[in-house]
Design a protein around this motif. Sequence first.
Motif, mmCIF file in Angstrom:
data_model
loop_
_atom_site.group_PDB
_atom_site.id
_atom_site.type_symbol
_atom_site.label_atom_id
_atom_site.label_comp_id
_atom_site.label_asym_id
_atom_site.label_seq_id
_atom_site.Cartn_x
_atom_site.Cartn_y
_atom_site.Cartn_z
ATOM 1 N N THR A 261 0.853 -1.197 0.000
ATOM 2 C CA THR A 261 0.000 0.000 0.000
ATOM 3 C C THR A 261 0.886 1.243 0.000
ATOM 4 O OG1 THR A 261 -1.580 -1.266 1.300
ATOM 5 C CG2 THR A 261 -1.895 1.126 1.256
ATOM 6 N N GLY A 271 11.569 3.537 3.963
ATOM 7 C CA GLY A 271 12.447 2.490 3.424
ATOM 8 C C GLY A 271 11.754 1.570 2.441
ATOM 9 N N TYR A 290 16.852 -3.341 -5.803
ATOM 10 C CA TYR A 290 17.518 -4.484 -5.166
ATOM 11 C C TYR A 290 17.385 -5.704 -6.075
ATOM 12 C CZ TYR A 290 17.015 -1.439 -1.057
ATOM 13 O OH TYR A 290 17.028 -0.376 -0.184
ATOM 14 N N ARG A 361 4.405 -11.296 -6.117
ATOM 15 C CA ARG A 361 3.292 -11.071 -5.181
ATOM 16 C C ARG A 361 2.166 -10.350 -5.908
ATOM 17 N NH1 ARG A 361 4.707 -7.604 -0.171
ATOM 18 N NH2 ARG A 361 5.688 -9.419 0.739
HETATM 19 O O1 UGA Z 1 4.277 -1.840 1.171
HETATM 20 C C1 UGA Z 1 3.652 -2.598 1.884
HETATM 21 O O2 UGA Z 1 2.550 -2.333 2.193
HETATM 22 C C2 UGA Z 1 4.288 -3.887 2.343
HETATM 23 O O3 UGA Z 1 5.685 -3.617 2.433
HETATM 24 C C3 UGA Z 1 6.509 -4.653 2.830
HETATM 25 O O4 UGA Z 1 6.684 -5.629 1.855
HETATM 26 P P1 UGA Z 1 7.665 -5.477 0.611
HETATM 27 O O5 UGA Z 1 6.876 -5.948 -0.540
HETATM 28 O O6 UGA Z 1 8.969 -6.119 0.840
HETATM 29 O O7 UGA Z 1 7.848 -3.897 0.451
HETATM 30 P P2 UGA Z 1 9.047 -2.977 -0.047
HETATM 31 O O8 UGA Z 1 10.087 -2.794 0.991
HETATM 32 O O9 UGA Z 1 8.368 -1.762 -0.548
HETATM 33 O O10 UGA Z 1 9.736 -3.769 -1.246
HETATM 34 C C4 UGA Z 1 9.099 -4.071 -2.441
HETATM 35 C C5 UGA Z 1 10.136 -4.580 -3.415
HETATM 36 O O11 UGA Z 1 10.974 -3.493 -3.821
HETATM 37 C C6 UGA Z 1 12.340 -3.785 -3.567
HETATM 38 N N1 UGA Z 1 12.999 -2.516 -3.198
HETATM 39 C C7 UGA Z 1 12.721 -1.859 -2.046
HETATM 40 C C8 UGA Z 1 13.310 -0.654 -1.745
HETATM 41 C C9 UGA Z 1 14.240 -0.121 -2.636
HETATM 42 O O12 UGA Z 1 14.830 0.974 -2.423
HETATM 43 N N2 UGA Z 1 14.528 -0.809 -3.773
HETATM 44 C C10 UGA Z 1 13.930 -1.986 -4.084
HETATM 45 O O13 UGA Z 1 14.216 -2.560 -5.151
HETATM 46 C C11 UGA Z 1 12.328 -4.833 -2.494
HETATM 47 O O14 UGA Z 1 13.508 -5.615 -2.522
HETATM 48 C C12 UGA Z 1 11.077 -5.612 -2.857
HETATM 49 O O15 UGA Z 1 11.371 -6.550 -3.829
HETATM 50 C C13 UGA Z 1 5.956 -5.164 4.143
HETATM 51 O O16 UGA Z 1 6.656 -6.230 4.581
HETATM 52 C C14 UGA Z 1 4.510 -5.490 4.106
HETATM 53 O O17 UGA Z 1 4.045 -5.809 5.360
HETATM 54 C C15 UGA Z 1 3.747 -4.331 3.659
HETATM 55 O O18 UGA Z 1 2.388 -4.691 3.543
#
Ligand code: UGA
Length: 421
Positions: A261, A271, A290, A361
């Motif tokens: 979200t 972050g 990443y 996802r």
């Molecule tokens: O945004 C959310 O609501 C969700 O965020 C996270 O889950 P995640 O999908 O890992 O969220 P991000 O940290 O935004 O990462 C998304 C993807 O982008 C990548 N990413 C993240 C940050 C960045 O600077 N660069 C980058 O490539 C990550 O490795 C990942 O593959 C939380 O763990 C969830 O609980 C939450 O619901």
Amino acid sequence: MKKRMVWLITGINRRMMKLLIALALIAYSAKFRHSFSIVSLILNRSLQENGELKIEKKIEEVGFFFSKIIYIFTQKYPPVKFLSEKDRKRILITGGAGFVGSHLADKLMMDGHEVTVVDNFFTGRKRNVEHWIGHENFELINHDVVEPLYIEVDQIYHLASPASPPNYMYNPIKTLKTNTIGTLNMLGLAKRVGARLLLASTSEVYGDPEVHPQSEDYWGHVNPIGPRACYDEGKRVAETMCYAYMKQEGVEVRVARIFNTFGPRMHMNDGRVVSNFILQALQGEALTVYGTGSQTRAFQYVSDLVNGLVALMNSNVSSPVNLGNPEEHTILEFAKLIKNLVGSRSQIQFLQEAQDDPQRRKPDIRKAKMLLGWDPVVPLEEGLNKTIHYFGRELEYQANNQYIPKPKPARIKKGRSRHNL
Ligand SMILES: O=C(O)[C@H]1O[C@H](OP(=O)(O)OP(=O)(O)OC[C@H]2O[C@@H](n3ccc(=O)[nH]c3=O)[C@H](O)[C@@H]2O)[C@H](O)[C@@H](O)[C@@H]1O
């Protein structure tokens, strides 16, 4: 006789006092000389024509008229619906000063409910809810859900927990305590006061999924000892606790599995990918992808999520429900999209892949559509433009306060164990 005289004099004095106070109030509130002279004119004419009682009535009318105008112009809160006592609920939002919680608080307040926000301000901010402070339907409590809470409420939205990977990995023990002890405390409260509890669970309960898209009956693929486990497993046990309380104690529970979200009020140093990319693009820095950027996510705008949470809370669906937008993108596509929307010349920089990062996802939202009649409606670009606008303003705000935030890298707090589990 003497008594009657005293009574008469004090009566007159009371009336005179009232008159003087009303005049002073009008003079103060009218503020503008022009309006004040009109008031004096009306008053003068009335003085000649009528007796003291009529003047007093007139003053009251004029005073009432001005106080109404002043109320309209000085109203400092967003408009709130009026709800009858029967429909008005006392609602607790844990984590209500956070990104999602504060938008939920806005909706429930504007719908006319009484809202109590509880937050320990670990990732939440007072600024997110400051526009309600002082409103008679609103209360803000600085409290950590790891400690018990004793209040009377009808509904509990239990959102308290860091949700961004760098934040929840920063202090994994605290994340675990919040999601386990915190959830037990809120379920205990729900049981004591007969409230319904909605748990903000997450798509992370599916881990790095082997099933695509993820529907609610998928049990997940989670590394129980990995760096994300404090959050994934914390939320999984929080769900288990909800259903234990439902079966054993008859507590009414709702479980929302929230997918990625974004929107205004995300913390600049959050972050997560959306805030990182927008901030980097706005500041002309390289967008940090990443891994290869081929991993996918589906992003929903925060207002869609809030509508889904409220629909779920007020439904009769007690089993878990996915809330997310099924439009799936690779992270690299997403980086390019944000760069374009910002109109930035930033480069794209590929960094090391994050450990245990879910590779694909996307929510299956058929259940939410069918049982809640809910569907996300905000297109990705529209939501992103609003978020970019918000972050632009935040940067200005921070610059005026001599503080330029940096995007937060996904790493664990310095000084803590760096063992790769
Ligand atoms: O945004 C959310 O609501 C969700 O965020 C996270 O889950 P995640 O999908 O890992 O969220 P991000 O940290 O935004 O990462 C998304 C993807 O982008 C990548 N990413 C993240 C940050 C960045 O600077 N660069 C980058 O490539 C990550 O490795 C990942 O593959 C939380 O763990 C969830 O609980 C939450 O619901």
